[in-house]
Scaffold this active site. Structure first.
Site, mmCIF file in Angstrom:
data_model
loop_
_atom_site.group_PDB
_atom_site.id
_atom_site.type_symbol
_atom_site.label_atom_id
_atom_site.label_comp_id
_atom_site.label_asym_id
_atom_site.label_seq_id
_atom_site.Cartn_x
_atom_site.Cartn_y
_atom_site.Cartn_z
ATOM 1 N N CYS A 71 0.860 -1.183 0.000
ATOM 2 C CA CYS A 71 0.000 0.000 0.000
ATOM 3 C C CYS A 71 0.891 1.225 0.000
ATOM 4 O O CYS A 71 2.093 1.135 0.149
ATOM 5 C CB CYS A 71 -0.864 0.050 1.252
ATOM 6 S SG CYS A 71 -2.013 -1.335 1.419
ATOM 7 N N GLY A 108 -0.765 0.672 -5.020
ATOM 8 C CA GLY A 108 -2.088 0.135 -4.723
ATOM 9 C C GLY A 108 -3.149 0.767 -5.588
ATOM 10 O O GLY A 108 -3.218 1.995 -5.672
ATOM 11 N N ASN A 134 0.497 0.473 6.213
ATOM 12 C CA ASN A 134 1.134 -0.274 5.128
ATOM 13 C C ASN A 134 1.956 -1.377 5.767
ATOM 14 O O ASN A 134 2.846 -1.101 6.557
ATOM 15 C CB ASN A 134 2.041 0.659 4.307
ATOM 16 C CG ASN A 134 2.875 -0.075 3.257
ATOM 17 O OD1 ASN A 134 3.918 0.409 2.861
ATOM 18 N ND2 ASN A 134 2.443 -1.230 2.800
ATOM 19 N N GLY A 135 1.625 -2.612 5.440
ATOM 20 C CA GLY A 135 2.366 -3.733 6.011
ATOM 21 C C GLY A 135 1.452 -4.912 6.220
ATOM 22 O O GLY A 135 0.402 -5.015 5.580
ATOM 23 N N CYS A 150 12.940 -4.340 2.990
ATOM 24 C CA CYS A 150 12.485 -5.328 2.017
ATOM 25 C C CYS A 150 13.214 -5.159 0.673
ATOM 26 O O CYS A 150 13.107 -4.120 0.021
ATOM 27 C CB CYS A 150 10.987 -5.174 1.800
ATOM 28 S SG CYS A 150 10.349 -6.278 0.541
ATOM 29 N N TYR A 197 11.176 -4.509 -7.435
ATOM 30 C CA TYR A 197 9.958 -4.334 -8.225
ATOM 31 C C TYR A 197 9.051 -3.220 -7.727
ATOM 32 O O TYR A 197 8.516 -2.451 -8.514
ATOM 33 C CB TYR A 197 9.152 -5.642 -8.234
ATOM 34 C CG TYR A 197 7.751 -5.476 -8.777
ATOM 35 C CD1 TYR A 197 7.533 -5.358 -10.151
ATOM 36 C CD2 TYR A 197 6.648 -5.397 -7.927
ATOM 37 C CE1 TYR A 197 6.254 -5.180 -10.652
ATOM 38 C CE2 TYR A 197 5.366 -5.216 -8.429
ATOM 39 C CZ TYR A 197 5.174 -5.108 -9.789
ATOM 40 O OH TYR A 197 3.917 -4.930 -10.284
HETATM 41 P P1 5GP Z 1 4.908 -13.784 -14.135
HETATM 42 O O1 5GP Z 1 5.666 -14.168 -15.349
HETATM 43 O O2 5GP Z 1 5.513 -14.322 -12.894
HETATM 44 O O3 5GP Z 1 3.453 -14.099 -14.257
HETATM 45 O O4 5GP Z 1 4.947 -12.205 -14.031
HETATM 46 C C1 5GP Z 1 6.158 -11.528 -13.893
HETATM 47 C C2 5GP Z 1 5.869 -10.062 -13.944
HETATM 48 O O5 5GP Z 1 5.078 -9.691 -12.793
HETATM 49 C C3 5GP Z 1 7.111 -9.209 -13.907
HETATM 50 O O6 5GP Z 1 7.083 -8.344 -15.037
HETATM 51 C C4 5GP Z 1 6.993 -8.387 -12.642
HETATM 52 O O7 5GP Z 1 7.327 -7.026 -12.894
HETATM 53 C C5 5GP Z 1 5.554 -8.488 -12.245
HETATM 54 N N1 5GP Z 1 5.392 -8.531 -10.768
HETATM 55 C C6 5GP Z 1 6.294 -8.866 -9.842
HETATM 56 N N2 5GP Z 1 5.779 -8.794 -8.605
HETATM 57 C C7 5GP Z 1 4.512 -8.380 -8.740
HETATM 58 C C8 5GP Z 1 3.473 -8.086 -7.799
HETATM 59 O O8 5GP Z 1 3.625 -8.192 -6.578
HETATM 60 N N3 5GP Z 1 2.298 -7.647 -8.347
HETATM 61 C C9 5GP Z 1 2.124 -7.507 -9.687
HETATM 62 N N4 5GP Z 1 0.939 -7.063 -10.129
HETATM 63 N N5 5GP Z 1 3.064 -7.778 -10.575
HETATM 64 C C10 5GP Z 1 4.261 -8.224 -10.120
HETATM 65 MG MG MG Z 2 6.720 -6.188 -14.873
#
Ligand code: 5GP
Ligand code: MG
Length: 446
Positions: free
Chosen positions: A2, A28, A103-104, A239, A245
Protein backbone atom coordinates in the site's frame (compact mmCIF):
# COMPACT_ATOMS: atom_id res chain seq x y z
CA UNK A 1 1.36 -3.49 -0.31
CA UNK A 2 0.00 0.00 0.00
CA UNK A 3 0.93 3.66 -0.01
CA UNK A 4 0.45 5.98 2.94
CA UNK A 5 0.84 9.73 3.34
CA UNK A 6 0.43 12.23 6.17
CA UNK A 7 0.48 16.04 5.95
CA UNK A 8 0.45 18.47 8.88
CA UNK A 9 0.61 22.23 9.41
CA UNK A 10 0.03 22.90 5.75
CA UNK A 11 -2.78 24.78 4.04
CA UNK A 12 -5.16 22.45 2.17
CA UNK A 13 -3.44 19.38 3.56
CA UNK A 14 -5.88 17.01 1.83
CA UNK A 15 -4.93 18.34 -1.61
CA UNK A 16 -1.26 17.71 -0.92
CA UNK A 17 -2.15 14.21 0.31
CA UNK A 18 -4.12 13.68 -2.92
CA UNK A 19 -1.13 14.54 -5.13
CA UNK A 20 1.12 12.37 -3.01
CA UNK A 21 -1.29 9.44 -3.39
CA UNK A 22 -1.49 10.10 -7.13
CA UNK A 23 2.30 9.75 -7.41
CA UNK A 24 2.17 6.52 -5.37
CA UNK A 25 -0.65 4.90 -7.35
CA UNK A 26 1.66 2.02 -8.30
CA UNK A 27 1.64 0.83 -4.66
CA UNK A 28 -2.09 0.13 -4.72
CA UNK A 29 -4.96 0.43 -7.17
CA UNK A 30 -7.79 -1.23 -5.26
CA UNK A 31 -9.05 1.72 -3.26
CA UNK A 32 -8.01 5.14 -2.08
CA UNK A 33 -8.94 7.36 0.85
CA UNK A 34 -8.10 10.59 2.65
CA UNK A 35 -9.04 11.68 6.12
CA UNK A 36 -8.61 15.37 6.95
CA UNK A 37 -8.75 17.20 10.23
CA UNK A 38 -9.69 20.87 10.55
CA UNK A 39 -8.75 23.48 13.15
CA UNK A 40 -11.77 22.48 15.28
CA UNK A 41 -10.55 18.90 15.47
CA UNK A 42 -13.26 17.57 13.17
CA UNK A 43 -12.07 14.54 11.19
CA UNK A 44 -13.72 13.81 7.84
CA UNK A 45 -13.00 10.84 5.60
CA UNK A 46 -13.64 10.07 1.94
CA UNK A 47 -12.71 6.63 0.63
CA UNK A 48 -13.89 4.38 -2.17
CA UNK A 49 -12.83 1.62 -4.53
CA UNK A 50 -10.85 2.73 -7.55
CA UNK A 51 -7.88 4.81 -8.57
CA UNK A 52 -7.01 8.11 -6.88
CA UNK A 53 -8.44 10.12 -9.78
CA UNK A 54 -11.67 8.09 -9.66
CA UNK A 55 -12.21 8.41 -5.91
CA UNK A 56 -11.68 12.17 -5.52
CA UNK A 57 -13.28 15.03 -7.42
CA UNK A 58 -13.30 18.79 -6.98
CA UNK A 59 -16.06 18.65 -4.39
CA UNK A 60 -14.07 16.19 -2.26
CA UNK A 61 -11.86 19.06 -1.18
CA UNK A 62 -14.86 21.15 -0.10
CA UNK A 63 -15.36 18.41 2.49
CA UNK A 64 -11.74 17.53 3.27
CA UNK A 65 -10.76 20.84 4.82
CA UNK A 66 -8.00 21.59 7.28
CA UNK A 67 -4.29 21.72 7.88
CA UNK A 68 -3.91 18.00 8.64
CA UNK A 69 -4.62 14.91 6.54
CA UNK A 70 -3.65 11.29 6.12
CA UNK A 71 -4.23 9.11 3.06
CA UNK A 72 -3.92 5.59 1.72
CA UNK A 73 -3.86 3.59 -1.51
CA UNK A 74 -4.76 -0.03 -1.10
CA UNK A 75 -3.14 -2.88 -2.99
CA UNK A 76 -5.38 -5.51 -4.49
CA UNK A 77 -5.48 -8.68 -2.43
CA UNK A 78 -7.59 -11.61 -3.43
CA UNK A 79 -10.95 -12.35 -1.89
CA UNK A 80 -11.60 -9.38 0.34
CA UNK A 81 -14.42 -6.93 -0.02
CA UNK A 82 -12.64 -3.93 -1.35
CA UNK A 83 -14.79 -1.05 -0.17
CA UNK A 84 -15.14 -2.32 3.38
CA UNK A 85 -11.40 -2.72 3.56
CA UNK A 86 -10.57 0.73 2.24
CA UNK A 87 -8.55 3.01 4.51
CA UNK A 88 -8.26 5.36 6.43
CA UNK A 89 -10.07 3.64 9.26
CA UNK A 90 -11.86 6.41 11.19
CA UNK A 91 -13.43 5.82 14.60
CA UNK A 92 -14.73 7.51 17.73
CA UNK A 93 -13.48 6.18 21.05
CA UNK A 94 -12.98 7.25 24.68
CA UNK A 95 -10.54 10.06 23.86
CA UNK A 96 -12.42 11.44 20.82
CA UNK A 97 -11.90 10.70 17.13
CA UNK A 98 -9.00 9.26 15.29
CA UNK A 99 -8.14 7.93 11.87
CA UNK A 100 -5.41 5.54 10.89
CA UNK A 101 -3.62 4.21 7.81
CA UNK A 102 -1.36 1.18 7.59
CA UNK A 103 1.13 -0.27 5.13
CA UNK A 104 2.37 -3.73 6.01
CA UNK A 105 1.01 -6.96 7.38
CA UNK A 106 0.48 -8.15 10.94
CA UNK A 107 1.56 -11.76 11.36
CA UNK A 108 -0.34 -12.38 14.61
CA UNK A 109 -3.55 -10.81 13.29
CA UNK A 110 -5.73 -13.90 13.76
CA UNK A 111 -4.80 -14.57 17.38
CA UNK A 112 -5.19 -10.89 18.33
CA UNK A 113 -8.50 -10.69 16.50
CA UNK A 114 -9.85 -13.85 18.12
CA UNK A 115 -8.83 -12.64 21.54
CA UNK A 116 -10.58 -9.32 20.93
CA UNK A 117 -13.71 -11.07 19.65
CA UNK A 118 -13.75 -13.30 22.75
CA UNK A 119 -13.69 -10.15 24.84
CA UNK A 120 -16.73 -8.84 22.97
CA UNK A 121 -15.22 -6.74 20.19
CA UNK A 122 -17.17 -6.41 16.94
CA UNK A 123 -15.22 -6.20 13.68
CA UNK A 124 -16.51 -4.29 10.69
CA UNK A 125 -13.81 -5.28 8.20
CA UNK A 126 -11.40 -8.06 7.27
CA UNK A 127 -8.40 -5.86 7.87
CA UNK A 128 -5.61 -6.54 10.31
CA UNK A 129 -5.49 -2.74 10.69
CA UNK A 130 -8.72 -2.88 12.67
CA UNK A 131 -6.88 -4.81 15.40
CA UNK A 132 -4.71 -1.77 16.08
CA UNK A 133 -7.74 0.51 16.40
CA UNK A 134 -9.40 -1.87 18.88
CA UNK A 135 -6.24 -2.20 20.94
CA UNK A 136 -5.90 1.59 21.13
CA UNK A 137 -9.57 2.02 22.08
CA UNK A 138 -9.40 -0.64 24.79
CA UNK A 139 -6.18 0.55 26.39
CA UNK A 140 -6.65 2.29 29.76
CA UNK A 141 -3.71 4.65 29.31
CA UNK A 142 -4.60 8.29 29.79
CA UNK A 143 -2.86 9.66 26.69
CA UNK A 144 -3.24 8.54 23.10
CA UNK A 145 0.50 8.19 22.64
CA UNK A 146 0.75 5.69 25.49
CA UNK A 147 -2.29 3.85 24.18
CA UNK A 148 -0.63 3.53 20.77
CA UNK A 149 2.58 2.19 22.32
CA UNK A 150 0.58 -0.27 24.44
CA UNK A 151 -1.26 -1.46 21.30
CA UNK A 152 1.95 -1.84 19.31
CA UNK A 153 3.46 -4.00 22.04
CA UNK A 154 0.70 -6.53 21.34
CA UNK A 155 1.09 -6.72 17.59
CA UNK A 156 3.74 -8.56 15.63
CA UNK A 157 4.40 -7.78 12.01
CA UNK A 158 5.60 -5.28 9.48
CA UNK A 159 3.97 -1.89 9.64
CA UNK A 160 4.25 1.73 8.73
CA UNK A 161 1.45 3.60 10.48
CA UNK A 162 0.05 7.10 10.47
CA UNK A 163 -2.43 7.89 13.22
CA UNK A 164 -4.31 11.19 13.18
CA UNK A 165 -6.06 12.58 16.24
CA UNK A 166 -7.70 15.98 16.62
CA UNK A 167 -4.42 17.87 16.92
CA UNK A 168 -1.63 15.40 16.21
CA UNK A 169 -0.28 12.95 13.70
CA UNK A 170 1.85 10.03 14.86
CA UNK A 171 4.16 8.35 12.31
CA UNK A 172 5.51 4.93 13.27
CA UNK A 173 7.75 2.39 11.53
CA UNK A 174 8.23 -1.12 12.89
CA UNK A 175 11.63 -2.01 14.35
CA UNK A 176 12.69 -3.83 11.17
CA UNK A 177 11.71 -1.00 8.84
CA UNK A 178 10.48 -3.57 6.30
CA UNK A 179 8.36 -1.00 4.43
CA UNK A 180 9.77 2.41 3.53
CA UNK A 181 8.62 5.68 5.13
CA UNK A 182 10.20 9.07 4.57
CA UNK A 183 9.88 12.53 6.11
CA UNK A 184 9.88 15.78 4.17
CA UNK A 185 9.24 19.49 4.59
CA UNK A 186 6.73 21.41 2.51
CA UNK A 187 7.36 24.88 1.16
CA UNK A 188 4.85 26.47 3.55
CA UNK A 189 6.68 24.99 6.54
CA UNK A 190 4.41 21.98 7.01
CA UNK A 191 5.60 18.39 7.18
CA UNK A 192 4.86 15.42 4.95
CA UNK A 193 5.44 11.72 5.65
CA UNK A 194 5.08 9.33 2.71
CA UNK A 195 5.86 5.75 1.70
CA UNK A 196 8.05 6.91 -1.17
CA UNK A 197 10.11 9.98 -1.91
CA UNK A 198 8.67 10.26 -5.45
CA UNK A 199 5.69 11.88 -3.67
CA UNK A 200 7.96 14.67 -2.38
CA UNK A 201 9.09 15.53 -5.90
CA UNK A 202 5.53 16.11 -7.05
CA UNK A 203 4.47 18.31 -4.12
CA UNK A 204 7.86 20.07 -4.04
CA UNK A 205 8.70 18.91 -0.55
CA UNK A 206 12.28 18.74 0.62
CA UNK A 207 13.44 15.32 1.80
CA UNK A 208 14.59 15.47 5.44
CA UNK A 209 15.30 11.84 6.31
CA UNK A 210 13.70 8.40 6.53
CA UNK A 211 11.59 7.58 9.57
CA UNK A 212 13.86 5.22 11.53
CA UNK A 213 13.00 1.60 12.19
CA UNK A 214 11.35 1.47 15.63
CA UNK A 215 10.79 5.23 15.71
CA UNK A 216 7.63 7.16 16.54
CA UNK A 217 7.45 10.77 15.39
CA UNK A 218 4.78 13.00 16.91
CA UNK A 219 3.70 16.09 14.99
CA UNK A 220 1.43 18.63 16.66
CA UNK A 221 -0.79 21.25 15.09
CA UNK A 222 0.85 24.68 15.17
CA UNK A 223 4.19 23.35 16.42
CA UNK A 224 7.22 23.66 14.21
CA UNK A 225 9.22 21.03 16.09
CA UNK A 226 8.32 17.38 15.99
CA UNK A 227 9.14 14.89 18.73
CA UNK A 228 11.09 11.74 17.90
CA UNK A 229 11.15 8.71 20.19
CA UNK A 230 12.75 5.33 19.65
CA UNK A 231 9.91 3.14 20.95
CA UNK A 232 11.42 -0.19 19.85
CA UNK A 233 15.04 -1.29 19.42
CA UNK A 234 15.89 -1.01 15.74
CA UNK A 235 16.89 -4.15 13.80
CA UNK A 236 16.76 -2.93 10.17
CA UNK A 237 15.65 -5.42 7.50
CA UNK A 238 14.45 -3.33 4.57
CA UNK A 239 12.48 -5.33 2.02
CA UNK A 240 14.66 -6.14 -1.01
CA UNK A 241 11.56 -6.45 -3.18
CA UNK A 242 10.94 -2.70 -2.80
CA UNK A 243 14.15 -2.16 -4.76
CA UNK A 244 13.53 -5.03 -7.18
CA UNK A 245 9.96 -4.33 -8.22
CA UNK A 246 7.70 -2.44 -5.96
CA UNK A 247 8.96 1.10 -5.51
CA UNK A 248 9.05 3.64 -8.30
CA UNK A 249 12.51 3.98 -9.86
CA UNK A 250 12.62 7.70 -9.02
CA UNK A 251 12.28 7.00 -5.29
CA UNK A 252 15.19 6.87 -2.86
CA UNK A 253 14.90 4.36 -0.02
CA UNK A 254 17.32 4.52 2.90
CA UNK A 255 19.69 6.65 0.88
CA UNK A 256 19.71 4.36 -2.17
CA UNK A 257 18.20 5.26 -5.51
CA UNK A 258 15.85 2.51 -6.66
CA UNK A 259 16.78 3.18 -10.30
CA UNK A 260 20.52 2.85 -9.67
CA UNK A 261 19.97 -0.31 -7.60
CA UNK A 262 18.04 -1.87 -10.49
CA UNK A 263 20.79 -0.96 -12.94
CA UNK A 264 23.34 -2.65 -10.66
CA UNK A 265 21.15 -5.78 -10.54
CA UNK A 266 21.09 -5.83 -14.35
CA UNK A 267 24.86 -5.37 -14.50
CA UNK A 268 25.31 -8.26 -12.06
CA UNK A 269 23.20 -10.45 -14.36
CA UNK A 270 25.38 -9.54 -17.33
CA UNK A 271 28.54 -10.37 -15.40
CA UNK A 272 27.35 -13.84 -14.44
CA UNK A 273 26.48 -15.14 -17.89
CA UNK A 274 27.95 -13.96 -21.11
CA UNK A 275 25.70 -14.74 -24.04
CA UNK A 276 25.92 -13.97 -27.71
CA UNK A 277 22.93 -11.91 -28.77
CA UNK A 278 22.02 -9.11 -31.16
CA UNK A 279 20.64 -6.87 -28.43
CA UNK A 280 19.05 -6.54 -24.99
CA UNK A 281 15.36 -5.76 -24.56
CA UNK A 282 13.45 -4.93 -21.36
CA UNK A 283 10.01 -6.12 -20.34
CA UNK A 284 8.48 -2.68 -19.76
CA UNK A 285 8.15 -0.93 -17.43
CA UNK A 286 9.50 -2.81 -14.47
CA UNK A 287 12.42 -4.40 -16.34
CA UNK A 288 13.75 -1.24 -17.99
CA UNK A 289 16.37 -0.14 -15.46
CA UNK A 290 17.80 -3.66 -15.05
CA UNK A 291 17.93 -4.09 -18.85
CA UNK A 292 19.85 -0.82 -19.17
CA UNK A 293 22.33 -2.02 -16.56
CA UNK A 294 22.66 -5.33 -18.40
CA UNK A 295 23.23 -3.65 -21.77
CA UNK A 296 25.86 -1.29 -20.44
CA UNK A 297 27.76 -4.04 -18.62
CA UNK A 298 27.61 -6.51 -21.54
CA UNK A 299 28.30 -3.97 -24.26
CA UNK A 300 25.28 -5.21 -26.20
CA UNK A 301 22.94 -2.66 -27.80
CA UNK A 302 19.65 -1.82 -26.07
CA UNK A 303 16.37 -1.90 -27.97
CA UNK A 304 12.96 -0.91 -26.61
CA UNK A 305 11.42 -3.64 -28.77
CA UNK A 306 8.38 -4.33 -26.63
CA UNK A 307 5.91 -1.44 -26.51
CA UNK A 308 3.62 -1.05 -23.56
CA UNK A 309 0.09 0.34 -23.67
CA UNK A 310 -0.33 2.49 -20.57
CA UNK A 311 -4.10 2.69 -20.72
CA UNK A 312 -4.97 -0.93 -20.05
CA UNK A 313 -6.31 -0.51 -16.52
CA UNK A 314 -8.75 -3.19 -15.63
CA UNK A 315 -10.07 -5.00 -18.60
CA UNK A 316 -12.88 -7.46 -18.33
CA UNK A 317 -12.19 -9.05 -21.70
CA UNK A 318 -11.63 -12.74 -21.18
CA UNK A 319 -9.46 -14.11 -23.95
CA UNK A 320 -10.89 -17.07 -25.80
CA UNK A 321 -8.85 -20.20 -26.38
CA UNK A 322 -7.61 -18.99 -29.76
CA UNK A 323 -6.64 -15.63 -28.34
CA UNK A 324 -5.03 -16.75 -25.14
CA UNK A 325 -2.33 -14.12 -25.45
CA UNK A 326 -4.82 -11.29 -25.63
CA UNK A 327 -4.51 -10.30 -21.99
CA UNK A 328 -0.77 -9.80 -22.26
CA UNK A 329 -1.04 -8.46 -25.81
CA UNK A 330 -3.36 -5.68 -24.67
CA UNK A 331 -0.49 -4.45 -22.56
CA UNK A 332 2.67 -5.48 -24.42
CA UNK A 333 3.36 -5.52 -28.15
CA UNK A 334 6.71 -6.78 -29.51
CA UNK A 335 7.77 -5.06 -32.75
CA UNK A 336 8.51 -7.79 -35.24
CA UNK A 337 10.25 -5.31 -37.58
CA UNK A 338 12.97 -4.99 -34.94
CA UNK A 339 12.89 -8.55 -33.66
CA UNK A 340 12.54 -10.83 -36.68
CA UNK A 341 15.39 -13.31 -36.97
CA UNK A 342 17.25 -11.83 -34.00
CA UNK A 343 18.78 -13.39 -30.96
CA UNK A 344 17.80 -11.39 -27.87
CA UNK A 345 18.43 -11.08 -24.15
CA UNK A 346 15.09 -10.30 -22.45
CA UNK A 347 15.41 -8.73 -19.01
CA UNK A 348 12.60 -8.61 -16.45
CA UNK A 349 12.70 -7.72 -12.77
CA UNK A 350 11.12 -10.93 -11.48
CA UNK A 351 9.22 -14.12 -12.27
CA UNK A 352 6.35 -14.75 -9.88
CA UNK A 353 3.79 -17.16 -11.31
CA UNK A 354 5.53 -17.49 -14.66
CA UNK A 355 2.34 -16.86 -16.60
CA UNK A 356 3.30 -13.42 -17.93
CA UNK A 357 6.82 -14.53 -18.78
CA UNK A 358 5.50 -17.54 -20.70
CA UNK A 359 3.21 -15.31 -22.73
CA UNK A 360 5.98 -12.82 -23.42
CA UNK A 361 8.14 -15.66 -24.76
CA UNK A 362 5.20 -16.77 -26.93
CA UNK A 363 4.74 -13.25 -28.31
CA UNK A 364 8.45 -12.92 -29.04
CA UNK A 365 8.49 -16.22 -30.93
CA UNK A 366 5.44 -15.06 -32.84
CA UNK A 367 7.34 -11.87 -33.72
CA UNK A 368 10.06 -14.04 -35.26
CA UNK A 369 12.77 -13.93 -32.58
CA UNK A 370 15.25 -16.75 -33.21
CA UNK A 371 16.79 -17.10 -29.73
CA UNK A 372 15.43 -15.94 -26.38
CA UNK A 373 17.80 -15.59 -23.43
CA UNK A 374 15.52 -14.71 -20.51
CA UNK A 375 17.29 -12.95 -17.64
CA UNK A 376 15.67 -12.17 -14.31
CA UNK A 377 17.11 -9.40 -12.15
CA UNK A 378 16.30 -11.09 -8.82
CA UNK A 379 16.66 -14.55 -7.30
CA UNK A 380 14.01 -17.28 -7.65
CA UNK A 381 10.91 -16.46 -5.60
CA UNK A 382 10.50 -19.59 -3.52
CA UNK A 383 8.50 -18.42 -0.48
CA UNK A 384 5.36 -16.30 0.05
CA UNK A 385 6.37 -12.87 1.38
CA UNK A 386 3.91 -12.28 4.26
CA UNK A 387 5.24 -8.86 5.32
CA UNK A 388 3.06 -6.68 3.17
CA UNK A 389 3.49 -7.91 -0.38
CA UNK A 390 0.73 -10.06 -1.72
CA UNK A 391 2.91 -12.71 -3.33
CA UNK A 392 0.97 -15.88 -4.04
CA UNK A 393 1.07 -19.15 -2.10
CA UNK A 394 3.77 -21.81 -2.51
CA UNK A 395 1.72 -23.63 -5.12
CA UNK A 396 1.41 -20.60 -7.34
CA UNK A 397 5.03 -19.46 -7.10
CA UNK A 398 6.57 -21.17 -10.11
CA UNK A 399 10.05 -21.38 -8.62
CA UNK A 400 8.93 -22.82 -5.28
CA UNK A 401 8.99 -26.42 -6.46
CA UNK A 402 10.76 -26.21 -9.80
CA UNK A 403 14.38 -26.00 -10.83
CA UNK A 404 15.62 -23.21 -13.09
CA UNK A 405 15.65 -25.74 -15.94
CA UNK A 406 12.00 -26.69 -15.29
CA UNK A 407 10.98 -23.03 -15.21
CA UNK A 408 12.90 -22.43 -18.44
CA UNK A 409 11.03 -25.28 -20.04
CA UNK A 410 7.70 -23.95 -18.75
CA UNK A 411 8.15 -20.41 -20.07
CA UNK A 412 9.70 -21.71 -23.29
CA UNK A 413 12.89 -19.63 -23.35
CA UNK A 414 16.12 -20.98 -24.85
CA UNK A 415 18.09 -20.09 -21.75
CA UNK A 416 17.07 -18.70 -18.37
CA UNK A 417 19.09 -17.24 -15.56
CA UNK A 418 18.30 -15.57 -12.23
CA UNK A 419 20.47 -13.54 -9.88
CA UNK A 420 21.47 -15.46 -6.78
CA UNK A 421 20.95 -14.02 -3.30
CA UNK A 422 24.57 -12.94 -2.86
CA UNK A 423 24.50 -11.13 -6.21
CA UNK A 424 21.28 -9.36 -5.23
CA UNK A 425 22.71 -8.26 -1.89
CA UNK A 426 25.92 -7.21 -3.61
CA UNK A 427 23.88 -4.99 -5.93
CA UNK A 428 21.96 -3.46 -3.03
CA UNK A 429 25.03 -2.97 -0.85
CA UNK A 430 26.00 -5.48 1.80
CA UNK A 431 26.57 -2.95 4.60
CA UNK A 432 23.13 -3.77 5.97
CA UNK A 433 20.69 -6.65 6.21
CA UNK A 434 17.60 -6.91 4.05
CA UNK A 435 14.33 -8.74 4.23
CA UNK A 436 14.87 -11.57 1.74
CA UNK A 437 12.03 -13.89 2.82
CA UNK A 438 10.74 -14.48 -0.72
CA UNK A 439 14.12 -15.91 -1.63
CA UNK A 440 15.51 -17.56 1.50
CA UNK A 441 12.39 -18.30 3.56
CA UNK A 442 13.89 -16.65 6.66
CA UNK A 443 10.67 -15.48 8.31
CA UNK A 444 12.41 -13.26 10.86
CA UNK A 445 9.15 -11.73 12.13
CA UNK A 446 7.19 -14.51 13.83
P1 5GP B 1 4.91 -13.78 -14.13
O1 5GP B 1 5.67 -14.17 -15.35
O2 5GP B 1 5.51 -14.32 -12.89
O3 5GP B 1 3.45 -14.10 -14.26
O4 5GP B 1 4.95 -12.21 -14.03
C1 5GP B 1 6.16 -11.53 -13.89
C2 5GP B 1 5.87 -10.06 -13.94
O5 5GP B 1 5.08 -9.69 -12.79
C3 5GP B 1 7.11 -9.21 -13.91
O6 5GP B 1 7.08 -8.34 -15.04
C4 5GP B 1 6.99 -8.39 -12.64
O7 5GP B 1 7.33 -7.03 -12.89
C5 5GP B 1 5.55 -8.49 -12.25
N1 5GP B 1 5.39 -8.53 -10.77
C6 5GP B 1 6.29 -8.87 -9.84
N2 5GP B 1 5.78 -8.79 -8.60
C7 5GP B 1 4.51 -8.38 -8.74
C8 5GP B 1 3.47 -8.09 -7.80
O8 5GP B 1 3.62 -8.19 -6.58
N3 5GP B 1 2.30 -7.65 -8.35
C9 5GP B 1 2.12 -7.51 -9.69
N4 5GP B 1 0.94 -7.06 -10.13
N5 5GP B 1 3.06 -7.78 -10.58
C10 5GP B 1 4.26 -8.22 -10.12
MG1 MG C 1 6.72 -6.19 -14.87
Amino acid sequence: MCAIVGVINSKDAAKTAYYALFSMQHRGQESSGISSCDENGIIKTIKASGLVTEVFGKDSFEILKGDMAIGHNRYATAGTQSLLDAQPVAVNYALGSLSLVHNGNLVNKDSVRNELINEGAIFATNMDTENIVHLIARSHEEHLKDRIIAALKKIVGAYCLLIQSRHKIFAIRDRYGVRPLSLGRLKDGGYIVASETCAFDLVEAEFIRDVRPGEMITFERGKDEFVSEQIFDPDPRICAFEYIYFARPDSVIEGKSVYEARKRMGAALARKSKVEADFVIPVPDSGVAAALGYAKQSGLPFEAAIVRNHYVGRTFIEPSQEMRNLKVKLKLNPMSSVLKGKSVVVVDDSIVRGTTSKKIVDLLRHAGVSKIHFRVACPELKFPERYGIDTPSFDELISSKRSVEQVREYIGADTLEFLDIAELVGSLGDERRYSLVSFDGDYFIK
